[in-house]
Motif scaffolding. Structure first.
Motif, mmCIF file in Angstrom:
data_model
loop_
_atom_site.group_PDB
_atom_site.id
_atom_site.type_symbol
_atom_site.label_atom_id
_atom_site.label_comp_id
_atom_site.label_asym_id
_atom_site.label_seq_id
_atom_site.Cartn_x
_atom_site.Cartn_y
_atom_site.Cartn_z
ATOM 1 N N LEU A 89 0.552 -1.033 -8.622
ATOM 2 C CA LEU A 89 -0.309 0.677 -9.429
ATOM 3 C C LEU A 89 -0.839 1.425 -8.061
ATOM 4 C CD1 LEU A 89 -1.639 0.337 -12.915
ATOM 5 C CD2 LEU A 89 0.958 1.060 -12.106
ATOM 6 N N GLY A 90 -2.319 0.457 -6.976
ATOM 7 C CA GLY A 90 -2.299 1.844 -6.006
ATOM 8 C C GLY A 90 -1.224 1.979 -4.820
ATOM 9 N N PHE A 125 3.879 7.639 -3.860
ATOM 10 C CA PHE A 125 4.383 9.139 -4.458
ATOM 11 C C PHE A 125 3.260 9.877 -3.554
ATOM 12 C CE2 PHE A 125 6.353 6.652 -8.289
ATOM 13 C CZ PHE A 125 8.076 6.751 -7.703
ATOM 14 N N VAL A 126 2.205 10.343 -3.451
ATOM 15 C CA VAL A 126 1.662 11.097 -2.833
ATOM 16 C C VAL A 126 2.001 11.418 -1.457
ATOM 17 C CG1 VAL A 126 -0.594 11.579 -2.035
ATOM 18 C CG2 VAL A 126 -0.420 10.229 -4.305
ATOM 19 N N MET A 149 -3.300 -8.270 -9.516
ATOM 20 C CA MET A 149 -1.984 -8.098 -8.547
ATOM 21 C C MET A 149 -1.175 -6.632 -9.115
ATOM 22 S SD MET A 149 0.729 -10.029 -7.736
ATOM 23 C CE MET A 149 2.515 -9.418 -7.180
ATOM 24 N N LYS A 150 -1.333 -6.373 -10.275
ATOM 25 C CA LYS A 150 -1.509 -5.256 -10.920
ATOM 26 C C LYS A 150 -1.806 -3.989 -10.683
ATOM 27 C CE LYS A 150 -0.608 -3.212 -15.764
ATOM 28 N NZ LYS A 150 -0.689 -3.338 -17.171
ATOM 29 N N LYS A 151 -3.278 -3.842 -10.378
ATOM 30 C CA LYS A 151 -4.036 -2.500 -9.526
ATOM 31 C C LYS A 151 -3.675 -2.399 -7.914
ATOM 32 C CE LYS A 151 -8.164 -2.882 -11.980
ATOM 33 N NZ LYS A 151 -9.192 -3.169 -12.073
ATOM 34 N N ASN A 152 -3.131 -3.810 -7.272
ATOM 35 C CA ASN A 152 -2.508 -3.041 -6.355
ATOM 36 C C ASN A 152 -1.174 -2.805 -5.669
ATOM 37 O OD1 ASN A 152 -4.932 -4.449 -5.262
ATOM 38 N ND2 ASN A 152 -3.660 -6.373 -4.801
#
Length: 55
Positions: A6-7, A13-14, A1-4
């Motif tokens: 952050l992704g 932001f991009v 869940m943390k990776k989602n």
């Protein structure tokens, strides 16, 4: 869940950076460019020197 999360933040932001860059490019205008260029119509072109033809 943390990776989602952050992704998603990276993609967000991009996307914001891309849209800000696009807005800056579309509104940027160099006033010196208008002052330093002369635009002629086809029949108003000044005499040009041609150096590749023998005299």
């Amino acid at each position: 869940m943390k990776k989602n999360v952050l992704g998603a933040l990276v993609i967000f932001f991009v996307t914001v950076a891309f849209l800000l860059m696009l807005d800056d490019i579309s509104k940027a205008k160099n006033p010196q460019l208008d002052q330093s260029t002369d635009i002629y119509n086809l029949d108003e072109q000044p005499n040009l020197v041609i150096t590749d033809q023998p005299e």
